[in-house]
Design a protein around this motif. Structure first.
Motif, PDB file in Angstrom:
ATOM      1  N   THR A 222       0.747  -1.166  -0.050  1.00 23.06           N
ATOM      2  CA  THR A 222      -0.136   0.113   0.032  1.00 23.06           C
ATOM      3  C   THR A 222       0.801   1.320   0.069  1.00 23.06           C
ATOM      4  O   THR A 222       2.082   1.178   0.394  1.00 23.06           O
ATOM      5  N   THR A 227       5.239   2.067  -4.772  1.00 20.32           N
ATOM      6  CA  THR A 227       5.779   2.709  -5.832  1.00 20.32           C
ATOM      7  C   THR A 227       7.178   2.161  -6.316  1.00 20.32           C
ATOM      8  O   THR A 227       7.668   1.389  -5.528  1.00 20.32           O
ATOM      9  N   PHE A 257      -4.302  -4.449  -9.297  1.00 20.39           N
ATOM     10  CA  PHE A 257      -4.713  -3.020  -8.736  1.00 20.39           C
ATOM     11  C   PHE A 257      -6.024  -3.218  -7.902  1.00 20.39           C
ATOM     12  O   PHE A 257      -7.101  -2.977  -8.485  1.00 20.39           O
ATOM     13  N   HIS A 259      -6.904  -1.197  -5.380  1.00 21.19           N
ATOM     14  CA  HIS A 259      -7.518  -0.059  -5.355  1.00 21.19           C
ATOM     15  C   HIS A 259      -6.327   1.034  -5.813  1.00 21.19           C
ATOM     16  O   HIS A 259      -5.343   0.866  -5.031  1.00 21.19           O
ATOM     17  N   TRP A 260      -6.617   1.824  -6.919  1.00 21.61           N
ATOM     18  CA  TRP A 260      -5.544   2.573  -7.220  1.00 21.61           C
ATOM     19  C   TRP A 260      -6.571   3.998  -7.698  1.00 21.61           C
ATOM     20  O   TRP A 260      -7.222   4.346  -8.298  1.00 21.61           O
ATOM     21  N   THR A 261      -5.726   5.076  -6.840  1.00 22.56           N
ATOM     22  CA  THR A 261      -6.325   6.463  -7.147  1.00 22.56           C
ATOM     23  C   THR A 261      -5.703   7.035  -8.454  1.00 22.56           C
ATOM     24  O   THR A 261      -6.187   8.251  -8.536  1.00 22.56           O
ATOM     25  N   HIS A 266       0.106   7.342  -3.406  1.00 19.20           N
ATOM     26  CA  HIS A 266      -0.994   7.611  -2.523  1.00 19.20           C
ATOM     27  C   HIS A 266      -1.498   6.739  -1.352  1.00 19.20           C
ATOM     28  O   HIS A 266      -1.328   5.458  -1.575  1.00 19.20           O
ATOM     29  N   ASN A 269      -3.842   3.868  -2.114  1.00 23.44           N
ATOM     30  CA  ASN A 269      -3.276   2.759  -2.973  1.00 23.44           C
ATOM     31  C   ASN A 269      -3.236   1.426  -2.595  1.00 23.44           C
ATOM     32  O   ASN A 269      -2.324   1.336  -1.392  1.00 23.44           O
ATOM     33  N   ARG A 270      -3.785   0.323  -3.154  1.00 21.30           N
ATOM     34  CA  ARG A 270      -3.431  -0.908  -2.594  1.00 21.30           C
ATOM     35  C   ARG A 270      -3.038  -1.928  -3.716  1.00 21.30           C
ATOM     36  O   ARG A 270      -4.267  -2.204  -4.571  1.00 21.30           O
ATOM     37  N   LEU A 271      -2.068  -2.643  -3.578  1.00 26.75           N
ATOM     38  CA  LEU A 271      -1.851  -3.397  -4.723  1.00 26.75           C
ATOM     39  C   LEU A 271      -1.559  -4.950  -4.249  1.00 26.75           C
ATOM     40  O   LEU A 271      -1.039  -5.113  -3.131  1.00 26.75           O
TER      41      LEU A 271
END
Length: 283
Positions: A222, A227, A257, A259-261, A266, A269-271
């Motif tokens: 997250t 990144t 993905f 959750h991707w803003t 950010h 973001n959760r990958l």
């Protein structure tokens, strides 16, 4: 030749800030040829007006620019072209490399003090068969940043024409290491259900991929940890876990993905890093 307007190589070296050895090397490589080579002694002489060129070469080499590129920049400069934009591009690339190196060092220090496995817990889940729209390309990391967003925009537009029913979050499959120095095949994937509408005509380069049911070893990342290049720590943690628990790698790793803003780093973001795995063959 009249030598009154010439400087012997020793004086020219002092004035230009280049060593005699470097000047000989640049002569041999065709980058900076002396105006005169004494036929008897082999001693080199340079014109006084070559000094500015030599100083420019010194500065460009101090920036780490390869000789071939220096040769091109010198030719452009002597032809009256402004090379300032090229230098700004080089500076921007150097700053990006420095930022990547800084992040890699911080990630490595964290791994050495805490261990990747302490930061990234790895678990197994059974993944259902998936059908997905796919755009693919073979590229390095800078190319990846330019590829992903347009690829997904195009696939979402095609999916809306169906309209296709999405079967989960978008994901990408990496068939190797993709960084500043290495290219790999990357597949941007948009999953959709097999029981609903199916795509009819697809643009050139877009295709449908069926991924079979398989087990995955995965971990979640997250925020800043998602990144580049910090996310490589998560990839390493999953790879180490798969190896240490005796599984085999059964396909390219997926970056899902959840959750991707749209903004890298950010906090929301959760990958997931999910690696297809299989049991080792008997024997």
């Amino acid at each position: 030749m009249d030598r009154t307007n010439l400087l012997p190589i020793g004086q020219f070296a002092q004035a230009s800030g280049l060593s005699v050895t470097a000047l000989r090397h640049y002569d041999a490589s065709g980058l900076l040829a002396p105006a005169l080579v004494d036929p008897d002694s082999g001693y080199r002489y340079f014109r006084r007006d070559q000094l500015r060129t030599a100083q420019l070469i010194r500065a460009l080499r101090q920036l780490g620019i390869p000789i071939e590129q220096v040769r091109g920049l010198i030719a452009r400069s002597e032809g009256g072209e402004d090379i300032a934009p090229a230098l700004r591009d080089h500076l921007g690339a150097a700053e990006r490399r420095l930022e990547v190196q800084r992040s890699v060092v911080h990630s490595l220090l964290s791994r050495l003090t805490e261990g990747a496995e302490m930061t990234h817990g790895v678990t197994i889940r059974q993944g259902a068969a998936v059908r997905a729209l796919v755009r693919s390309a073979t590229l390095d990391r800078p190319g990846l940043d330019r590829f992903m967003l347009p690829a997904y925009r195009e696939m979402y537009a095609v999916a809306g024409q169906g309209p296709l029913t999405f079967a989960g979050p978008a994901f990408a499959r990496y068939h190797g290491l993709c960084d500043e120095e290495n290219e790999c095949l990357v597949e941007a994937c948009l999953p959709f259900t097999t029981g609903g509408a199916q795509p009819a005509e697809l643009p050139d380069g877009m295709y449908v991929l069926d991924i079979p049911e398989t087990a995955y070893a995965f971990t979640e990342v997250t925020g800043e940890a998602a990144t580049f290049p910090r996310i490589h720590t998560a990839y390493d943690a999953v790879a180490n876990w798969v190896t240490e628990h005796g599984f085999v790698f059964a396909g390219p790793v997926q970056e899902i993905f959840r959750h991707w803003t749209g903004t890298p780093g950010h906090p929301e973001n959760r990958l997931e890093i999910a690696w297809p795995i299989g049991e080792p063959a008997a024997g």
